[in-house]
Design a protein around this motif. Structure first.
Motif, mmCIF file in Angstrom:
data_model
loop_
_atom_site.group_PDB
_atom_site.id
_atom_site.type_symbol
_atom_site.label_atom_id
_atom_site.label_comp_id
_atom_site.label_asym_id
_atom_site.label_seq_id
_atom_site.Cartn_x
_atom_site.Cartn_y
_atom_site.Cartn_z
ATOM 1 N N ARG A 80 37.411 29.116 36.462
ATOM 2 C CA ARG A 80 38.564 29.932 36.045
ATOM 3 C C ARG A 80 39.799 30.601 35.695
ATOM 4 O O ARG A 80 40.034 31.631 35.568
ATOM 5 C CB ARG A 80 37.590 31.789 37.345
ATOM 6 N N ASP A 285 39.387 37.462 41.637
ATOM 7 C CA ASP A 285 38.115 36.437 40.745
ATOM 8 C C ASP A 285 37.345 37.800 40.543
ATOM 9 O O ASP A 285 36.282 37.730 39.416
ATOM 10 C CB ASP A 285 37.199 36.939 42.425
ATOM 11 N N ALA A 286 38.668 38.901 40.203
ATOM 12 C CA ALA A 286 38.171 40.239 39.097
ATOM 13 C C ALA A 286 39.020 40.825 39.626
ATOM 14 O O ALA A 286 40.293 41.005 39.856
ATOM 15 C CB ALA A 286 36.396 41.146 39.405
ATOM 16 N N SER A 443 34.745 41.434 35.098
ATOM 17 C CA SER A 443 34.588 40.563 36.122
ATOM 18 C C SER A 443 36.010 39.243 34.944
ATOM 19 O O SER A 443 36.603 39.640 34.881
ATOM 20 C CB SER A 443 34.016 39.585 35.586
ATOM 21 N N GLY A 445 35.766 36.559 34.596
ATOM 22 C CA GLY A 445 35.135 34.954 33.391
ATOM 23 C C GLY A 445 35.511 35.141 32.080
ATOM 24 O O GLY A 445 36.643 35.991 32.003
ATOM 25 N N ASP A 451 31.929 39.852 29.433
ATOM 26 C CA ASP A 451 32.916 40.445 30.876
ATOM 27 C C ASP A 451 33.614 41.721 30.289
ATOM 28 O O ASP A 451 34.174 42.254 31.148
ATOM 29 C CB ASP A 451 34.179 39.105 31.227
ATOM 30 N N SER A 520 38.647 35.908 45.541
ATOM 31 C CA SER A 520 37.735 35.091 45.893
ATOM 32 C C SER A 520 37.773 34.892 47.595
ATOM 33 O O SER A 520 39.565 34.269 47.007
ATOM 34 C CB SER A 520 37.474 34.127 44.694
#
Length: 567
Positions: A80, A285-286, A443, A445, A451, A520
């Protein structure tokens, strides 16, 4: 952008912690001595739900699986940070055209019972989802983000071809890493794979089951693993269900080596008592965003939304919501600094929206929202600008964010009232469009047509029956056409152009206002193992599926290590 910093920790180390398993395995048989250059054991919480512990089922498709990691593996793992696809059971893939994906598998891989891993296993894993939709974790056979599959076939022992009814490029990451490959020779005889109770755990992963007593699962190193040279851990021990308080206690005592749950202030609760050995890594993570319902009056005015974005003090929000650990997020919706190479040139140096109440007031004045005699701003009909911020009850970090947002809004003459309610009720409000503003997530991603693009796509506006991704209920036919094109192209240059246009919408129209990054989480100890990811040596937490590519015993050297993992 701000330099990444870690809040300072106090000294006061706990003096009597033992560095090995002596205190952590009270009442348990200690692990065998570690081989040279190996870690004897890593201890972590159980991955089984608390209500199903005692049942033995290694089937990762089961909601009652004894373990979700370490046994079955995906085809590839998306980094990521760089968006590179890291080879795993597959070594590469190519979209020969938007409706055909060709996957090349790794040679020499064996299942843990000695059977060869081949393309037939991959074909079985994906084809069985056509007959049993609950097994279709990649959404291969549905038309959600890409056309449905028509077939999955083995071209030879190490080549798999996915053919679709139309363009399906956005399904890439779901195919690569959402689905873990099952052994056909074990699962196929049992019909519906989601109902099969797997008591063997025959898999391709770095560990195999050693023992399970209903509470404690012990996995041992798979000596025949295809990547065995990089596995420096002899055993994994998974036991216990821990909330934030008990997880912090277990980490402080040395009873756990790693924890992935939410400990709100790990600096104080875990690191400060033992800064030499206790550390954490919370990479973004987002993006946590404020979703504004663009179907509502005033909120449908991009000028108001831009002004509101400048009114928010994200540093104060970060301090309140995450004790300053998670940084304010980029309005591009990229995960920075890790994805900064993808910032369009026009937005470099401007990707973060500063806290500037003076500018917010100027923009509100110019947009035609004057202050009344009482100091509150009004719309063109003279009604106060008053909104409800719908917040999930029990989500303490979001409640903290909402409090800051309400205070900042009041400073520029806008009334925002926080109302907490059941999370299921919030979901119902989002489906119906019956809200003013709420917290959402974009997201981080790398399948960005999904995303990022889907957050603006009108076909992704929720209905009473289904909660979809466009929570702001944003509509623009030009953007719809671009996102549709984005999903149908494999041309990198055109993809970059479209991505830049989508980021223009985030940066100038503000249907979502970036607040702070969502993490995360990884909290760990280094007295038993070093090489965990850290701010100084970052790599994706997802790669822990093979127990970290740089993990090694303290004091051991590793030529492949990128640096010291200690914070």
């Amino acid at each position: 952008m701000r330099t990444r910093t870690r809040a300072a920790v106090s000294a006061a180390a706990v003096t009597a912690l033992l560095a090995t398993s002596a205190c952590a395995n009270v009442g348990l048989v200690p692990p065998p001595p570690a081989e040279e250059g190996m870690i004897a054991e890593i201890r972590m919480p159980s991955e089984a739900g608390g209500s199903v512990q005692g049942l033995l089922n290694y089937n990762w498709l089961s909601p009652n699986a004894t373990v979700q990691s370490w046994l079955f593996e995906p085809l590839m793992i998306r980094d990521r940070f760089t968006c590179e696809a890291v080879p795993w059971l597959a070594t590469g893939y190519e979209w020969e055209q938007p409706d055909r994906l060709v996957m090349t598998l790794r040679e020499g891989v064996e299942w843990s019972d000695g059977e060869p891993f081949t393309a037939d296993d991959v074909v079985y894993t994906f084809m069985v989802g056509k007959e049993y939709p609950a097994a279709d974790k990649a959404g291969l056979w549905g038309d959600f983000f890409g056309a449905p599959a028509e077939s999955v076939t083995a071209q030879d022992d190490h080549t798999v071809v996915f053919d679709f009814a139309g363009a399906a490029v956005p399904k890439t990451d779901a195919i690569l890493q959402t689905t873990k490959i099952l052994p056909e020779h074990i699962y196929a005889p049992h019909g519906d794979p989601t109902l099969f109770v797997d008591e063997q755990g025959i898999a391709t992963g770095p560990f195999t089951p050693e023992s399970y007593n209903g509470r404690r699962l012990v996995l041992e190193r798979n000596e025949n693993y295809w990547n065995a040279d990089e596995i420096k851990v002899q055993r994994l021990s998974l036991e216990g269900q821990y909330d934030a308080n008990s997880g912090a206690l277990k980490l402080r005592s040395g009873a756990l080596d790693l924890y992935r749950g939410d400990i709100p202030n790990p600096n104080r609760s875990v690191v400060a008592p033992d800064p030499e050995n206790a550390h954490f890594f919370y990479p973004p993570d987002a993006t946590t965003v404020l979703a504004l319902n663009t179907e509502r009056p005033v909120l449908n005015d991009r000028n108001f939304r831009e002004a509101f974005a400048y009114a928010l003090d994200r540093d104060a929000l970060s301090q309140r919501a995450s004790f300053g650990i998670m940084e304010p997020a980029s309005q591009t919706m990229l995960l920075l600094p890790f994805q900064e190479q993808d910032i369009p040139e026009k937005w470099r140096g401007r990707e973060f929206i500063p806290y500037d109440p003076d500018r917010a007031n100027e923009l509100l004045d110019a947009a035609g929202y004057p202050r009344g005699d009482d100091g509150w701003r009004v719309d063109e009909s003279g009604q106060p600008l008053s909104f409800v911020f719908s917040v999930q009850a029990g989500w303490m970090d979001v409640i903290a964010m909402a409090d800051v947002v309400a205070r900042n809004a009041a400073d520029v003459g806008v009334q925002v009232r926080m109302v907490t309610t059941d999370p299921n009720a919030i979901e119902g409000m989002q489906k119906a469009g019956d809200f003013d503003m709420t917290v959402d997530f974009v997201s981080g991603g790398c399948q960005r047509a999904r995303d990022l693009g889907a957050k603006l796509q009108s076909s992704q506006i929720s209905s009473e029956q289904e909660l979809l991704l466009n929570r702001a209920r944003y509509v623009d036919p030009e953007i719809d056409a671009l996102v549709e094109e984005w999903t149908n192209t494999t041309d990198d240059s055109r993809t970059a152009e479209i991505e830049g246009r989508i980021m223009d919408v985030f940066m100038t129209e503000f249907p979502y206002i970036a607040l702070q990054y969502a993490p995360s989480r990884l909290i760990y100890r280094t007295n038993n193992a070093v090489g965990w990811p850290s701010d100084e040596n970052p790599y994706p937490v997802d790669q822990l599926i093979r127990i970290a590519p740089e993990l090694r015993p303290p004091g051991a050297t590793d030529a492949g290590a990128a640096g010291d993992a200690e914070d």
